[in-house]
Design a protein around this motif. Structure first.
Motif, mmCIF file in Angstrom:
data_model
loop_
_atom_site.group_PDB
_atom_site.id
_atom_site.type_symbol
_atom_site.label_atom_id
_atom_site.label_comp_id
_atom_site.label_asym_id
_atom_site.label_seq_id
_atom_site.Cartn_x
_atom_site.Cartn_y
_atom_site.Cartn_z
ATOM 1 N N LYS A 310 0.668 -1.303 -0.117
ATOM 2 C CA LYS A 310 0.133 0.205 -0.223
ATOM 3 C C LYS A 310 0.683 1.156 -0.104
ATOM 4 C CE LYS A 310 -2.935 2.776 3.141
ATOM 5 N NZ LYS A 310 -3.547 2.912 4.439
ATOM 6 N N ASN A 311 1.849 1.165 0.880
ATOM 7 C CA ASN A 311 2.559 2.514 1.071
ATOM 8 C C ASN A 311 3.517 2.815 0.167
ATOM 9 O OD1 ASN A 311 0.859 3.146 3.475
ATOM 10 N ND2 ASN A 311 2.612 1.866 4.820
ATOM 11 N N LYS A 312 4.512 1.814 -0.210
ATOM 12 C CA LYS A 312 5.784 1.919 -1.281
ATOM 13 C C LYS A 312 5.228 1.736 -2.599
ATOM 14 C CE LYS A 312 9.026 1.011 2.535
ATOM 15 N NZ LYS A 312 10.339 0.257 2.806
ATOM 16 N N LEU A 313 4.573 0.866 -2.776
ATOM 17 C CA LEU A 313 4.292 0.393 -4.256
ATOM 18 C C LEU A 313 2.813 1.203 -4.605
ATOM 19 C CD1 LEU A 313 4.790 -1.277 -6.794
ATOM 20 C CD2 LEU A 313 3.505 -2.932 -5.693
ATOM 21 N N MET A 314 2.000 1.273 -3.841
ATOM 22 C CA MET A 314 0.441 2.056 -4.472
ATOM 23 C C MET A 314 0.737 3.421 -4.057
ATOM 24 S SD MET A 314 -0.485 -0.559 -6.052
ATOM 25 C CE MET A 314 -2.148 0.247 -6.446
ATOM 26 N N ASN A 315 1.832 4.009 -3.277
ATOM 27 C CA ASN A 315 1.640 5.439 -2.949
ATOM 28 C C ASN A 315 0.492 5.666 -2.174
ATOM 29 O OD1 ASN A 315 3.713 5.428 -5.447
ATOM 30 N ND2 ASN A 315 3.920 7.490 -4.516
ATOM 31 N N GLY A 316 0.094 4.833 -1.255
ATOM 32 C CA GLY A 316 -1.237 5.080 -0.280
ATOM 33 C C GLY A 316 -2.512 5.066 -1.045
ATOM 34 N N GLN A 317 -2.473 4.686 -2.255
ATOM 35 C CA GLN A 317 -3.568 4.504 -3.338
ATOM 36 C C GLN A 317 -4.353 3.212 -2.976
ATOM 37 O OE1 GLN A 317 -5.009 7.307 -5.115
ATOM 38 N NE2 GLN A 317 -3.739 8.167 -3.272
ATOM 39 N N ALA A 318 -4.344 2.525 -2.047
ATOM 40 C CA ALA A 318 -4.908 1.164 -1.830
ATOM 41 C C ALA A 318 -5.540 1.180 -0.552
ATOM 42 C CB ALA A 318 -3.958 0.116 -2.093
ATOM 43 N N LEU A 319 -6.534 0.296 -0.406
ATOM 44 C CA LEU A 319 -7.312 -0.116 0.863
ATOM 45 C C LEU A 319 -7.110 -1.634 1.467
ATOM 46 C CD1 LEU A 319 -8.769 1.097 3.335
ATOM 47 C CD2 LEU A 319 -10.945 0.520 1.991
ATOM 48 N N PRO A 320 -6.407 -1.939 1.956
ATOM 49 C CA PRO A 320 -5.919 -3.336 2.460
ATOM 50 C C PRO A 320 -7.295 -4.012 2.943
ATOM 51 C CG PRO A 320 -3.931 -2.384 3.120
ATOM 52 C CD PRO A 320 -4.876 -1.193 2.790
ATOM 53 N N THR A 321 -7.541 -5.234 2.622
ATOM 54 C CA THR A 321 -8.745 -5.901 3.112
ATOM 55 C C THR A 321 -8.673 -7.384 3.419
ATOM 56 O OG1 THR A 321 -11.081 -6.319 2.670
ATOM 57 C CG2 THR A 321 -9.503 -6.059 0.905
ATOM 58 N N GLY A 322 -9.390 -7.770 4.178
ATOM 59 C CA GLY A 322 -9.200 -9.238 4.432
ATOM 60 C C GLY A 322 -10.494 -10.024 3.474
ATOM 61 N N ALA A 323 -11.459 -9.013 3.130
ATOM 62 C CA ALA A 323 -12.505 -9.856 2.271
ATOM 63 C C ALA A 323 -12.610 -9.665 0.976
ATOM 64 C CB ALA A 323 -13.816 -8.789 3.056
ATOM 65 N N LEU A 324 -12.849 -10.768 0.360
ATOM 66 C CA LEU A 324 -12.737 -11.063 -1.213
ATOM 67 C C LEU A 324 -14.205 -10.531 -1.580
ATOM 68 C CD1 LEU A 324 -11.316 -13.428 -3.590
ATOM 69 C CD2 LEU A 324 -12.985 -11.992 -3.999
ATOM 70 N N VAL A 325 -14.382 -9.233 -1.711
ATOM 71 C CA VAL A 325 -15.603 -8.503 -2.335
ATOM 72 C C VAL A 325 -15.364 -7.108 -2.523
ATOM 73 C CG1 VAL A 325 -16.430 -7.679 -0.097
ATOM 74 C CG2 VAL A 325 -18.050 -8.246 -1.602
ATOM 75 N N PRO A 326 -15.570 -6.584 -3.844
ATOM 76 C CA PRO A 326 -15.334 -5.240 -4.335
ATOM 77 C C PRO A 326 -15.277 -4.017 -3.346
ATOM 78 C CG PRO A 326 -16.293 -6.287 -6.000
ATOM 79 C CD PRO A 326 -16.505 -7.262 -4.716
ATOM 80 N N SER A 327 -16.340 -4.036 -2.623
ATOM 81 C CA SER A 327 -16.756 -2.836 -1.778
ATOM 82 C C SER A 327 -17.006 -3.328 -0.312
ATOM 83 C CB SER A 327 -17.936 -2.299 -2.158
ATOM 84 O OG SER A 327 -18.375 -1.185 -1.154
ATOM 85 N N PRO A 328 -16.523 -2.436 0.604
ATOM 86 C CA PRO A 328 -16.961 -2.980 2.149
ATOM 87 C C PRO A 328 -18.273 -2.963 2.440
ATOM 88 C CG PRO A 328 -15.967 -0.736 1.942
ATOM 89 C CD PRO A 328 -15.815 -1.265 0.604
ATOM 90 N N VAL A 329 -19.265 -2.401 1.413
ATOM 91 C CA VAL A 329 -20.571 -2.317 1.565
ATOM 92 C C VAL A 329 -20.951 -3.727 1.492
ATOM 93 C CG1 VAL A 329 -22.747 -1.765 0.511
ATOM 94 C CG2 VAL A 329 -20.704 0.010 0.653
ATOM 95 N N GLY A 330 -20.385 -4.669 0.354
ATOM 96 C CA GLY A 330 -20.751 -5.772 0.253
ATOM 97 C C GLY A 330 -20.642 -6.874 1.592
ATOM 98 N N SER A 331 -19.429 -6.499 2.479
ATOM 99 C CA SER A 331 -19.405 -7.325 3.621
ATOM 100 C C SER A 331 -19.953 -6.710 4.881
ATOM 101 C CB SER A 331 -17.688 -7.382 3.865
ATOM 102 O OG SER A 331 -17.284 -5.993 4.143
ATOM 103 N N GLY A 332 -20.665 -5.763 4.385
ATOM 104 C CA GLY A 332 -21.396 -5.075 5.819
ATOM 105 C C GLY A 332 -20.453 -4.098 6.594
ATOM 106 N N ASN A 333 -19.459 -4.030 6.074
ATOM 107 C CA ASN A 333 -18.530 -3.096 6.955
ATOM 108 C C ASN A 333 -18.334 -4.113 8.147
ATOM 109 O OD1 ASN A 333 -17.575 -0.555 5.423
ATOM 110 N ND2 ASN A 333 -19.892 -0.431 5.482
ATOM 111 N N ASP A 334 -18.379 -5.330 8.092
ATOM 112 C CA ASP A 334 -18.162 -6.277 9.446
ATOM 113 C C ASP A 334 -16.632 -6.270 9.585
ATOM 114 O OD1 ASP A 334 -18.064 -8.330 11.127
ATOM 115 O OD2 ASP A 334 -20.069 -9.093 10.523
ATOM 116 N N PRO A 335 -16.144 -5.933 10.725
ATOM 117 C CA PRO A 335 -14.632 -6.186 11.095
ATOM 118 C C PRO A 335 -14.240 -7.665 11.016
ATOM 119 C CG PRO A 335 -15.975 -5.408 12.997
ATOM 120 C CD PRO A 335 -16.970 -5.319 11.863
ATOM 121 N N ASP A 336 -15.134 -8.657 11.362
ATOM 122 C CA ASP A 336 -14.868 -9.827 11.486
ATOM 123 C C ASP A 336 -14.620 -10.564 9.855
ATOM 124 O OD1 ASP A 336 -15.463 -9.972 14.193
ATOM 125 O OD2 ASP A 336 -17.463 -10.447 13.870
#
Length: 525
Positions: A310-336
């Motif tokens: 994220k920081n070095k390659l993408m210059n901060g232009q990325a949001l790390p995630t553990g959910a394989l779904v395009p938007s956090p809306v799709g995961s219900g923004n569930d931290p689990d």
């Protein structure tokens, strides 16, 4: 980029008299095909979306709005009825009728269509009269209208005339009339198509809809080289680039006559692994497949320093995630669901040793080099990280026109992929990616070909559950089962800033879709 003169090509493509209303734009890759259901790839979809229409469309905030259908109603859970727009013509003058809708839906269900899983979810279309179509479903579909927004409407008689009643078999390199020719009802008409060189469109003078912008002519030129793409924008040879490289954003923001339009894309970048074969096609281990072992998959996951990417390659232009779904809306923004496995090289080494690979093994990783932001560089970074657990990774980078057919044939052992689009509901990720490969497009993008019957049953149940609360519970169970088994390794959701000349006004949609009918190119003098 080929060795021809870029400036010369553009000069030939766009006449100076119409310069103020000509949009000259570029990105790193080209449209894969003009057959609008042959390849379900976002950029290809967006260009075809200037030529073809859906029954229902997206507005600037991705809400469903009328398009070729003016109104609709749902009669119970298994029946939808649509009234069609009257006096609509295809680009060659043929009238648009219900016959074209029924044909297009059925064509989209065929084996060579990459949206078959969505088209099948629409049930059976039936013509009531020339301007009324009824859909009868065999099971409840909680996102029927979202699925309808994936089926482009083609002319039945045009397809019959040109022998393209079946979608192009892109995977097996079939060439068809529809691959380089088009006849839609959309705001722009195809003028010329030269793959990997130039695609030219012009405004449809009989378009049924409204134009908010002033663009009359469109010249799209793929420019593979990031420095060349940026230089073309700064010099004014192009008006807009879809994918400015992250390291150049600062320079572009401070360049006179250029602006950056920021936005997050609905797209997740992830890693897939062959979990089906008894021996990897492109690996050093003989007689068994290391990726069938959960410990190995988890070791690869925990050896990834996603913050470094994220920081070095993408210059901060990325949001790390553990959910394989395009938007956090799709995961219900569930931290689990969103929680990643921790970066822990020591734990990853132990997992490799416990699995019987203390000295690692060799494997080839397939990677596109002109589809996602920094795609090849991400693969190289991953190979370096995995070297810490003695995994020797050979990067096999290639253009997307080669990459996608290769992975579609499951001709891969380890690969980088991206998944995104307009729909925020997880169903459009679950059925094509999470489920076991089966008929009617189910599991089409499960390119690792894993079989997880528990996951498959949960995902299938979430598809047909009528009760919203129960469906929400099922969706969470799907995510947690998938994450527990590490069937894929999510990396990040990519940001997708656009860059344009100062005189160009565009609407940034989070599905990375440039709607040219909304674009205004102001005179520079």
């Amino acid at each position: 980029m080929k060795s021809w003169s870029f400036a010369m090509c553009l000069a030939l493509a766009a006449g100076s008299a119409a310069q103020a209303q000509t949009l000259r734009w570029a990105s790193q890759g080209d449209v894969q095909t003009l057959d609008p259901v042959s390849q379900n790839e976002s950029f290809t979809n967006s260009v075809n979306g200037q030529i073809y229409d859906f029954l229902v469309a997206r507005d600037k905030k991705l809400a469903i709005v009328p398009s070729l259908a003016t109104e609709w109603k749902q009669d119970g859970p298994l029946k939808w009825t649509f009234k069609l727009r009257r006096d609509v013509k295809f680009h060659d003058g043929r009238p648009f009728t219900a016959d074209d809708v029924v044909f297009s839906v059925q064509r989209s269900k065929l084996e060579t269509s990459q949206i078959a899983q969505y088209a099948n979810a629409l049930g059976e279309p039936k013509k009531i009269d020339d301007h009324t179509v009824e859909f009868n479903l065999t099971q409840f579909n909680p996102i029927f209208l979202e699925h309808l927004n994936t089926v482009y409407i083609l002319s039945k008689s045009w397809c019959e005339e040109h022998k393209v009643t079946k979608p192009q078999d892109f995977r097996n390199k079939e060439e068809t009339f529809a691959a380089r020719n088009a006849n839609g009802t959309g705001p722009y008409m195809l003028v010329t198509r030269q793959p990997d060189v130039k695609t030219v469109l012009k405004r449809n003078p009989t378009y049924w809809g409204k134009f908010e912008g002033n663009v009359q002519d469109v010249v799209y030129t793929p420019i593979a080289s990031a420095p060349t793409r940026v230089a073309a924008l700064i010099s004014g040879e192009v008006d807009f680039i879809l994918d400015p490289p992250p390291p150049d954003l600062g320079r572009l923001r401070s360049t006179p006559g250029v602006k950056v339009i920021d936005g997050v894309e609905n797209r997740v970048i992830f890693i897939g692994m062959d979990q089906a074969r008894d021996e990897l096609l492109y690996g050093s281990v003989k007689g068994k497949n290391p990726f069938k072992d959960l410990r190995v998959r988890r070791a690869l996951y925990q050896a990834i320093d996603v913050d470094n990417i994220k920081n070095k390659l993408m210059n901060g232009q990325a949001l790390p995630t553990g959910a394989l779904v395009p938007s956090p809306v799709g995961s219900g923004n569930d931290p689990d669901v969103e929680k990643r496995l921790p970066y822990d090289v020591k734990a990853a080494r132990k997992l490799m040793a416990d699995a019987g690979y203390p000295d690692g093994f060799e494997v080839t990783m397939d990677c596109p080099n002109n589809r996602y932001i920094n795609d090849e560089r991400i693969c190289i970074a991953l190979a370096n990280m995995w070297a810490q657990i003695k995994l020797k990774v050979k990067i096999n980078a290639m253009p997307k026109v080669t990459y996608f057919p290769k992975t579609e044939k499951l001709d891969t052992s380890l690969y980088l992929f991206g998944w995104g689009g307009s729909t925020l509901d997880p169903e459009v990720t679950f059925t094509p990616i999470y489920r076991n490969r089966g008929e009617k497009g189910v599991g089409e993008y499960n390119r690792g070909n894993y079989k997880d019957d528990e996951l498959d049953a949960l995902a299938a149940a979430s598809t047909r559950e009528v009760d919203p609360a129960k469906r929400k519970e099922l969706i969470k169970k799907v995510f947690l089962r998938h994450n527990e088994q590490v069937h894929h390794i999510p990396l990040h959701r990519q940001f997708i800033p656009w860059a344009a000349r100062a005189n160009v006004n565009v609407v940034h949609r989070p599905d990375n879709w440039l709607e040219i009918a909304w674009v205004t190119v102001k005179p520079t003098n």
